[in-house]
Design an enzyme around this catalytic site. Structure first.
Site, PDB file in Angstrom:
ATOM      1  N   TYR A  41      18.725  64.198  42.816  1.00 22.28           N
ATOM      2  CA  TYR A  41      19.936  63.661  43.438  1.00 22.28           C
ATOM      3  C   TYR A  41      19.842  62.151  43.623  1.00 22.28           C
ATOM      4  CZ  TYR A  41      23.875  63.197  46.652  1.00 22.28           C
ATOM      5  OH  TYR A  41      25.060  62.828  47.242  1.00 22.28           O
ATOM      6  N   LYS A  69      22.144  59.263  41.685  1.00 22.51           N
ATOM      7  CA  LYS A  69      22.912  58.263  42.419  1.00 22.51           C
ATOM      8  C   LYS A  69      22.450  56.851  42.079  1.00 22.51           C
ATOM      9  CE  LYS A  69      25.723  60.877  44.795  1.00 22.51           C
ATOM     10  NZ  LYS A  69      27.192  60.800  44.588  1.00 22.51           N
TER      11      LYS A  69
END
Length: 210
Positions: A122, A126
């Protein structure tokens, strides 16, 4: 000003959209969604689009400020590939078309810990998105990196448990960099920063947002 937004049906996006519609600085807000919205407003123009074919609605992406609040969870997406599609591909395509159409200010809602070299999927996703959007060269780019978000009337059991657990750890001095943030607080800070945005890249970490 004319604003453009994706992710307006999510928790942060809903709060941000409400604040933008109340803001006299914006004369119109164009929201790009997958299905019809349940709200209406004189300044709101909702466009139902297919995020798989952004080139089909790229001509609509003309404005002064673009807000990218789109995102999903791994549980909802079902796989890392599906989550990447929503959290990276859709948002990058939106940013790229906005830049090509001369949008001068772009706002990206990212996440705490975002880093292109991270070992965590994650955070790496990002971080890579942040780097890709930076490379587009917007005159003004605002990146917000909130931690766990407190959503109004959330029915996600795991999310509510996580918020309570982090609150407890914060009280004993742990994980301060990940303290929960109400989506309304994030939305209001985004609105205020856009109103006074200078040229360049500006990254707002958790402390700066609070």
């Amino acid at each position: 000003m004319k604003g453009l937004i994706i992710g307006a049906t999510g928790a942060t996006g809903k709060d941000l959209l409400a604040k933008l519609l109340e803001d006299e600085a914006f004369s119109e807000i164009h929201s790009f969604v997958r299905k019809p919205m349940s709200i209406s407003h004189p300044k709101l123009h909702a466009h139902v689009v297919n995020f798989e074919t952004p080139e089909a609605w790229a001509d609509l992406l003309h404005g002064d400020v673009a807000f990218s609040c789109l995102g999903t969870t791994l549980a909802v997406a079902g796989s890392k590939d599906a989550q990447w599609r929503v959290d990276y591909d859709y948002q990058y395509a939106f940013a790229e078309h906005c830049k090509n159409n001369g949008v001068s200010t772009f706002v990206l809602v990212s996440a705490a810990g975002a880093k292109a070299q991270s070992k965590l999927f994650y955070n790496r996703m990002k971080g890579q998105l942040e780097d890709a959007v930076k490379a587009l060269g917007f005159p003004s780019l605002l990146i917000f990196q909130p931690s766990v978000l407190i959503r109004s009337n959330s029915d996600r059991g795991a999310e509510n448990f996580s918020v309570k657990a982090i609150h407890f750890l914060n009280k004993i001095g742990l994980f301060k960099r990940y303290r929960p943030m109400p989506t309304a607080v994030l939305a209001e800070r985004i609105r205020k920063e856009v109103a006074t945005a200078n040229k360049g890249i500006h990254t707002f970490t958790l402390d700066k947002i609070f």
